[in-house]
Design a protein around this motif. Structure first.
Motif, PDB file in Angstrom:
ATOM      1  N   TYR A  34      -2.472   4.269   3.956  1.00 45.47           N
ATOM      2  CA  TYR A  34      -3.334   3.229   3.386  1.00 45.47           C
ATOM      3  C   TYR A  34      -2.470   2.007   3.102  1.00 45.47           C
ATOM      4  O   TYR A  34      -2.112   1.716   1.972  1.00 45.47           O
ATOM      5  N   ARG A  73     -11.043  -6.042   0.096  1.00 44.79           N
ATOM      6  CA  ARG A  73     -10.730  -6.450   1.479  1.00 44.79           C
ATOM      7  C   ARG A  73     -11.359  -7.794   1.851  1.00 44.79           C
ATOM      8  O   ARG A  73     -10.798  -8.528   2.661  1.00 44.79           O
ATOM      9  N   GLU A 105      -2.712   1.400  11.603  1.00 50.83           N
ATOM     10  CA  GLU A 105      -3.468   2.450  12.292  1.00 50.83           C
ATOM     11  C   GLU A 105      -2.614   3.515  12.984  1.00 50.83           C
ATOM     12  O   GLU A 105      -3.153   4.399  13.641  1.00 50.83           O
ATOM     13  N   LEU A 116     -11.947   4.194   8.194  1.00 49.71           N
ATOM     14  CA  LEU A 116     -11.098   4.203   6.992  1.00 49.71           C
ATOM     15  C   LEU A 116     -10.711   5.624   6.578  1.00 49.71           C
ATOM     16  O   LEU A 116      -9.676   5.835   5.958  1.00 49.71           O
ATOM     17  N   GLY A 168       0.810  -1.216   0.000  1.00 43.75           N
ATOM     18  CA  GLY A 168       0.000   0.000   0.000  1.00 43.75           C
ATOM     19  C   GLY A 168       0.838   1.258   0.000  1.00 43.75           C
ATOM     20  O   GLY A 168       1.996   1.254  -0.418  1.00 43.75           O
ATOM     21  N   THR A 200      -6.402  -5.759   8.937  1.00 45.52           N
ATOM     22  CA  THR A 200      -6.767  -4.350   9.148  1.00 45.52           C
ATOM     23  C   THR A 200      -5.722  -3.446   8.495  1.00 45.52           C
ATOM     24  O   THR A 200      -4.604  -3.884   8.222  1.00 45.52           O
ATOM     25  N   PHE A 201      -6.097  -2.188   8.308  1.00 43.20           N
ATOM     26  CA  PHE A 201      -5.129  -1.198   7.839  1.00 43.20           C
ATOM     27  C   PHE A 201      -4.215  -0.787   8.987  1.00 43.20           C
ATOM     28  O   PHE A 201      -4.574  -0.888  10.157  1.00 43.20           O
ATOM     29  N   LEU A 257      -7.537   7.236   8.610  1.00 41.18           N
ATOM     30  CA  LEU A 257      -6.188   6.682   8.434  1.00 41.18           C
ATOM     31  C   LEU A 257      -5.227   7.722   7.868  1.00 41.18           C
ATOM     32  O   LEU A 257      -5.603   8.571   7.060  1.00 41.18           O
ATOM     33  N   VAL A 282      -1.452  -2.117   4.503  1.00 46.91           N
ATOM     34  CA  VAL A 282      -1.766  -3.313   5.289  1.00 46.91           C
ATOM     35  C   VAL A 282      -0.478  -4.116   5.454  1.00 46.91           C
ATOM     36  O   VAL A 282       0.417  -4.027   4.615  1.00 46.91           O
TER      37      VAL A 282
END
Length: 224
Positions: free
Chosen positions: A182, A142, A156, A176, A115, A153-154, A179, A184
């Protein structure tokens, strides 16, 4: 064999002896493990190129991060990083603003990530807008079996407390929009790190994340 044990062992010792004298004494060992890391990275680039056309002409030298820390403005004056990292992305490798694939080897924990990390404000805003406008498409990515096997999850870190100004308060997935990255990640255990087919396993994880990069880069390319 492409396992990582000797790389991790070197980094662990560097962590305990993070000074120029020790590094100078172990320079040839450093060069040996670094070239092994570059070889893993080169093979991973080839592996990713099979499914992601953008990576075909990426050069490993542009992607691997230097081990020397920039200590000019830091309170931590240790001269060396205690991890190896490579960011495989087109349009600049480690300096690219496009979504890519990041491999991190570190005695404290290894992972592979997919990402966009730390985008500048204009790109971050455009990505949030894209998430807002195309949430069904993003959720499809996802929820896809291979993606959700590796990525839950992304990332954080640095996340906002509230939905940023200008975005709908009633958005169905407000987390979302908060964030800052972006991206993972999938943590790598010793079993994978010491597997004889390490690179193809890493390639498989990267392949699962490829649809996210495609989604993000559609927007990044419109901005840069």
């Amino acid at each position: 064999l492409m396992h990582t044990e000797d790389i991790i062992n070197f980094l662990r010792e560097l962590n305990e002896n993070n000074n120029r004298e020790w590094f100078a004494q172990n320079k040839s060992r450093y060069e040996r493990v670094r070239s092994k890391f570059e070889e893993i990275s080169r093979l991973l680039i080839a592996e990713i190129s099979v499914f992601d056309n953008d990576i075909k002409n990426v050069d490993v030298k542009d992607c691997v991060f230097r081990i020397y820390r920039d200590i000019r403005f830091s309170t931590d004056k240790t001269p060396y990083k205690t991890h190896f990292g490579v960011y495989i992305a087109s349009a600049g490798g480690r300096k690219s603003q496009r979504g890519g694939y990041y491999l991190h080897l570190d005695p404290a924990g290894c992972f592979i990530a997919v990402g966009v990390w730390c985008p500048p404000p204009n790109i971050l805003k455009a990505l949030r807008q894209s998430v807002c406008d195309n949430i069904d498409e993003l959720n499809e990515i996802r929820n896809e079996a291979s993606f959700s096997t590796y990525f839950k999850t992304f990332f954080e870190e640095d996340k906002l407390k509230k939905v940023p100004a200008g975005f709908p308060r009633d958005f169905p997935e407000p987390e979302l929009l908060k964030l800052k990255h972006y991206m993972v990640e999938h943590k790598l255990n010793d079993y994978i790190l010491n597997a004889p087919d390490l690179v193809s396993r890493l390639g498989e994880i990267a392949r699962a994340g490829y649809p996210l990069n495609k989604f993000l880069n559609y927007t990044v390319d419109e901005v840069i």
